[in-house]
Design a protein around this motif. Structure first.
Motif, PDB file in Angstrom:
ATOM      1  N   HIS A  34      -2.947   5.805  -2.918  1.00 43.49           N
ATOM      2  CA  HIS A  34      -1.362   5.569  -3.498  1.00 43.49           C
ATOM      3  C   HIS A  34      -1.559   5.170  -4.851  1.00 43.49           C
ATOM      4  CE1 HIS A  34       0.220   6.148   0.786  1.00 43.49           C
ATOM      5  NE2 HIS A  34      -0.462   7.169   0.299  1.00 43.49           N
ATOM      6  N   TYR A  35      -2.475   4.083  -5.044  1.00 41.08           N
ATOM      7  CA  TYR A  35      -2.589   3.478  -6.330  1.00 41.08           C
ATOM      8  C   TYR A  35      -2.860   4.377  -7.243  1.00 41.08           C
ATOM      9  CZ  TYR A  35      -7.659   3.112  -5.967  1.00 41.08           C
ATOM     10  OH  TYR A  35      -9.014   3.651  -5.658  1.00 41.08           O
ATOM     11  N   SER A  89       5.826   2.996  -3.886  1.00 43.54           N
ATOM     12  CA  SER A  89       6.408   2.461  -2.529  1.00 43.54           C
ATOM     13  C   SER A  89       7.741   2.594  -2.355  1.00 43.54           C
ATOM     14  CB  SER A  89       5.455   1.184  -2.345  1.00 43.54           C
ATOM     15  OG  SER A  89       6.071   0.767  -0.955  1.00 43.54           O
ATOM     16  N   ARG A  90       8.514   2.234  -3.467  1.00 39.64           N
ATOM     17  CA  ARG A  90       9.863   2.024  -3.259  1.00 39.64           C
ATOM     18  C   ARG A  90      10.586   3.617  -3.293  1.00 39.64           C
ATOM     19  NH1 ARG A  90      10.699  -2.800  -7.676  1.00 39.64           N
ATOM     20  NH2 ARG A  90      10.210  -4.527  -6.028  1.00 39.64           N
ATOM     21  N   ARG A 132       9.208   6.214  -1.873  1.00 47.51           N
ATOM     22  CA  ARG A 132       8.878   6.639  -0.679  1.00 47.51           C
ATOM     23  C   ARG A 132       9.840   5.992   0.453  1.00 47.51           C
ATOM     24  NH1 ARG A 132       2.490   6.580   0.027  1.00 47.51           N
ATOM     25  NH2 ARG A 132       2.286   8.947  -0.028  1.00 47.51           N
ATOM     26  N   SER A 133      10.227   4.640   0.101  1.00 46.69           N
ATOM     27  CA  SER A 133      10.904   3.899   1.192  1.00 46.69           C
ATOM     28  C   SER A 133      12.340   4.588   0.901  1.00 46.69           C
ATOM     29  CB  SER A 133      11.134   2.608   0.953  1.00 46.69           C
ATOM     30  OG  SER A 133       9.778   2.032   1.199  1.00 46.69           O
ATOM     31  N   PRO A 153       2.347   0.973  -8.423  1.00 45.02           N
ATOM     32  CA  PRO A 153       2.120   1.164  -6.926  1.00 45.02           C
ATOM     33  C   PRO A 153       3.476   0.831  -6.272  1.00 45.02           C
ATOM     34  CG  PRO A 153       0.033   0.477  -7.796  1.00 45.02           C
ATOM     35  CD  PRO A 153       0.979   0.248  -8.806  1.00 45.02           C
ATOM     36  N   VAL A 154       3.924  -0.465  -6.769  1.00 43.69           N
ATOM     37  CA  VAL A 154       5.362  -0.967  -5.977  1.00 43.69           C
ATOM     38  C   VAL A 154       6.497   0.229  -6.241  1.00 43.69           C
ATOM     39  CG1 VAL A 154       6.953  -2.649  -6.343  1.00 43.69           C
ATOM     40  CG2 VAL A 154       4.603  -3.271  -6.249  1.00 43.69           C
TER      41      VAL A 154
END
Length: 194
Positions: A167-168, A182-183, A185-186, A178-179
């Motif tokens: 994912h990075y 992730s957000r 996707r969330s 990456p954060v």
């Protein structure tokens, strides 16, 4: 996939006789995960085809931060030498993230084959046109789309890559942290649950 089959399959299929002759001009070797098949800033005269395995092309800035600029999932032609080198020096590092079967040929030898054979010239020019279109699509994505739309574009154009690459690397390719990925996707998962 073996090289002959790759060269004679669509979309840029060579006929079997030319494909057999062309395949014989390449050297094929097994390369271990973690190996680098091109290094940014170093001479790189080779053309490469990944027959099996995955790799990334990355550019590292002077502070040591790497940005993923391309994914290579076999079987595929790695970005042609003319599009990833300047004056014979590699602009990118190409890192294998899995064990791979890699075919390679000196780019001058390929040029000679292209001059001698119209079908090989058409094959190589088709590969280059496809790669340039992919680069232009990514540039457009980075310039025109926000984070959620970049992720949607990535999933449409690279449907299997989320399961193959870290994912990075995907975040770097999309120009987000990456954060942030992730957000995104969330938020997507939460919207699906609502």
């Amino acid at each position: 996939m073996d090289l002959f089959t790759f060269l004679t399959c669509l979309p840029n299929a060579l006929d079997k006789d030319i494909g057999r002759e062309f395949a014989a001009a390449w050297s094929v070797e097994y390369v271990e995960k973690g190996s680098r098949i091109a290094t940014q800033g170093e001479p790189d005269p080779m053309e490469r085809i990944i027959l099996d395995g995955q790799a990334t092309s990355q550019i590292t800035d002077p502070e040591g931060r790497a940005v993923c600029v391309s994914f290579h999932t076999g079987p595929c032609v790695v970005t042609p030498n003319v599009a990833r080198t300047r004056n014979g020096i590699s602009l990118v590092s190409i890192n294998l993230i899995t064990d791979a079967l890699v075919a390679q040929m000196d780019s001058r030898a390929l040029t000679e084959l292209m001059l001698a054979s119209e079908p090989i010239r058409e094959w190589a020019n088709g590969i280059l046109q496809h790669e340039l279109a992919r680069k232009a699509d990514r540039e457009w994505c980075l310039a025109a789309l926000g984070g959620a739309d970049r992720l949607a574009w990535f999933r449409k154009d690279f449907p299997r890559h989320e399961g193959l690459f870290g994912h990075y690397l995907i975040a770097s390719f999309l120009g987000v942290t990456p954060v942030t990925l992730s957000r995104l996707r969330s938020a997507e998962r939460n919207a699906t649950l609502d």
